[in-house]
Design a protein around this motif. Structure first.
Motif, PDB file in Angstrom:
ATOM      1  N   GLY A  12       0.827  -1.202   0.000  1.00 13.53           N
ATOM      2  CA  GLY A  12       0.000   0.000   0.000  1.00 13.53           C
ATOM      3  C   GLY A  12       0.856   1.244   0.000  1.00 13.53           C
ATOM      4  O   GLY A  12       2.075   1.191   0.140  1.00 13.53           O
ATOM      5  N   VAL A  13       0.185   2.379  -0.155  1.00 18.46           N
ATOM      6  CA  VAL A  13       0.849   3.672  -0.142  1.00 18.46           C
ATOM      7  C   VAL A  13       0.139   4.541   0.887  1.00 18.46           C
ATOM      8  O   VAL A  13      -1.099   4.641   0.889  1.00 18.46           O
ATOM      9  CB  VAL A  13       0.781   4.352  -1.532  1.00 18.46           C
ATOM     10  CG1 VAL A  13       1.391   5.733  -1.490  1.00 18.46           C
ATOM     11  CG2 VAL A  13       1.437   3.488  -2.582  1.00 18.46           C
ATOM     12  N   PHE A  14       0.899   5.126   1.763  1.00 17.42           N
ATOM     13  CA  PHE A  14       0.350   6.058   2.743  1.00 17.42           C
ATOM     14  C   PHE A  14       0.771   7.462   2.351  1.00 17.42           C
ATOM     15  O   PHE A  14       1.918   7.679   1.945  1.00 17.42           O
ATOM     16  CB  PHE A  14       0.889   5.744   4.147  1.00 17.42           C
ATOM     17  CG  PHE A  14       0.391   4.449   4.692  1.00 17.42           C
ATOM     18  CD1 PHE A  14      -0.828   4.397   5.346  1.00 17.42           C
ATOM     19  CD2 PHE A  14       1.128   3.283   4.540  1.00 17.42           C
ATOM     20  CE1 PHE A  14      -1.296   3.201   5.844  1.00 17.42           C
ATOM     21  CE2 PHE A  14       0.670   2.086   5.037  1.00 17.42           C
ATOM     22  CZ  PHE A  14      -0.548   2.048   5.696  1.00 17.42           C
ATOM     23  N   ARG A  15      -0.168   8.368   2.484  1.00 18.09           N
ATOM     24  CA  ARG A  15       0.132   9.752   2.142  1.00 18.09           C
ATOM     25  C   ARG A  15      -0.481  10.656   3.207  1.00 18.09           C
ATOM     26  O   ARG A  15      -1.648  10.488   3.566  1.00 18.09           O
ATOM     27  CB  ARG A  15      -0.459  10.076   0.774  1.00 18.09           C
ATOM     28  CG  ARG A  15       0.126  11.309   0.167  1.00 18.09           C
ATOM     29  CD  ARG A  15      -0.324  11.487  -1.247  1.00 18.09           C
ATOM     30  NE  ARG A  15      -1.553  12.273  -1.196  1.00 18.09           N
ATOM     31  CZ  ARG A  15      -2.407  12.409  -2.183  1.00 18.09           C
ATOM     32  NH1 ARG A  15      -2.199  11.776  -3.293  1.00 18.09           N
ATOM     33  NH2 ARG A  15      -3.466  13.156  -2.056  1.00 18.09           N
ATOM     34  N   ASP A  16       0.277  11.598   3.699  1.00 19.28           N
ATOM     35  CA  ASP A  16      -0.214  12.541   4.702  1.00 19.28           C
ATOM     36  C   ASP A  16      -1.020  13.632   3.988  1.00 19.28           C
ATOM     37  O   ASP A  16      -0.474  14.362   3.156  1.00 19.28           O
ATOM     38  CB  ASP A  16       0.966  13.155   5.458  1.00 19.28           C
ATOM     39  CG  ASP A  16       0.522  14.085   6.580  1.00 19.28           C
ATOM     40  OD1 ASP A  16      -0.702  14.276   6.771  1.00 19.28           O
ATOM     41  OD2 ASP A  16       1.404  14.628   7.276  1.00 19.28           O
ATOM     42  N   ILE A  17      -2.310  13.704   4.300  1.00 16.94           N
ATOM     43  CA  ILE A  17      -3.173  14.708   3.657  1.00 16.94           C
ATOM     44  C   ILE A  17      -3.556  15.812   4.633  1.00 16.94           C
ATOM     45  O   ILE A  17      -4.502  16.566   4.401  1.00 16.94           O
ATOM     46  CB  ILE A  17      -4.429  14.058   3.056  1.00 16.94           C
ATOM     47  CG1 ILE A  17      -5.273  13.380   4.138  1.00 16.94           C
ATOM     48  CG2 ILE A  17      -4.054  13.103   1.933  1.00 16.94           C
ATOM     49  CD1 ILE A  17      -6.651  13.009   3.679  1.00 16.94           C
TER      50      ILE A  17
END
Length: 186
Positions: A12-17
């Motif tokens: 998976g890919v985690f991204r801080d939004i």
């Protein structure tokens, strides 16, 4: 998955939004609140009234009271102490409303020096003391802000029938003009 069908690994890919969410919240606030007074702007106020007035409140009751008010002789305020002073007066009035309503109800600026507030109670005995509190707060806050004039407001209140926000607005508007004809600061 392994031979028995259980997950073996996950990709998976985690991204801080956080930054994006903060920017969206800032834009929503900018779209709904008056930049000067920090109360709901005219568009948000009219939208709120369409959505909420006439609908049952959390306690199942309907109705409430609609307040209209404006700064007495506002053109003279601007002419006497300048537009920056007029802006300070508007901020004082918005804060006077906040203090009088103490987090109850809804407060908005329709434009210019005209404000509107909604209180979700049908107890008309609350109207006069609340209007006096707004007047007293505006005068005190104007003095505390160093305004060289006495900041006075005229206000009117109209009870709301369950479905009649337009009629209440018109009734409060007529009462506001009557208050001004009586000499203002009433």
């Amino acid at each position: 998955k392994d031979e028995e069908g259980r997950p073996y690994y996950l990709l998976g890919v985690f991204r801080d939004i956080t930054q994006q969410a903060n920017e969206e919240a800032r834009l929503v606030a900018r779209a709904q609140f008056d930049g000067l007074t920090r109360v709901h702007n005219s568009g948000a106020t009219r939208s709120w009234m369409r959505e909420h007035i006439g609908r049952p409140r959390a306690d199942g009751t309907r109705g409430g009271m609609l307040f209209l008010l404006d700064v007495d002789h506002f053109k003279g305020v601007n002419d006497t102490i300048g537009h920056q002073g007029g802006d300070r007066a508007l901020i004082c009035v918005a804060n006077a409303l906040r203090q009088a309503f103490s987090g109850r109800g809804f407060i908005g600026r329709l434009g210019g020096d005209e404000f509107i507030a909604y209180l979700g109670t049908s107890d008309t005995a609350e109207a006069a003391p609340l209007a006096r509190a707004i007047q007293e707060n505006a005068l005190r806050l104007g003095r505390e802000a160093g305004l060289p004039i006495d900041l006075t407001v005229s206000s009117a209140c109209s009870p709301l029938a369950p479905e009649a926000s337009d009629a209440a607005y018109q009734g409060a508007d007529r009462a506001l003009y009557a208050a001004k004809e009586k000499g203002r600061n009433t």
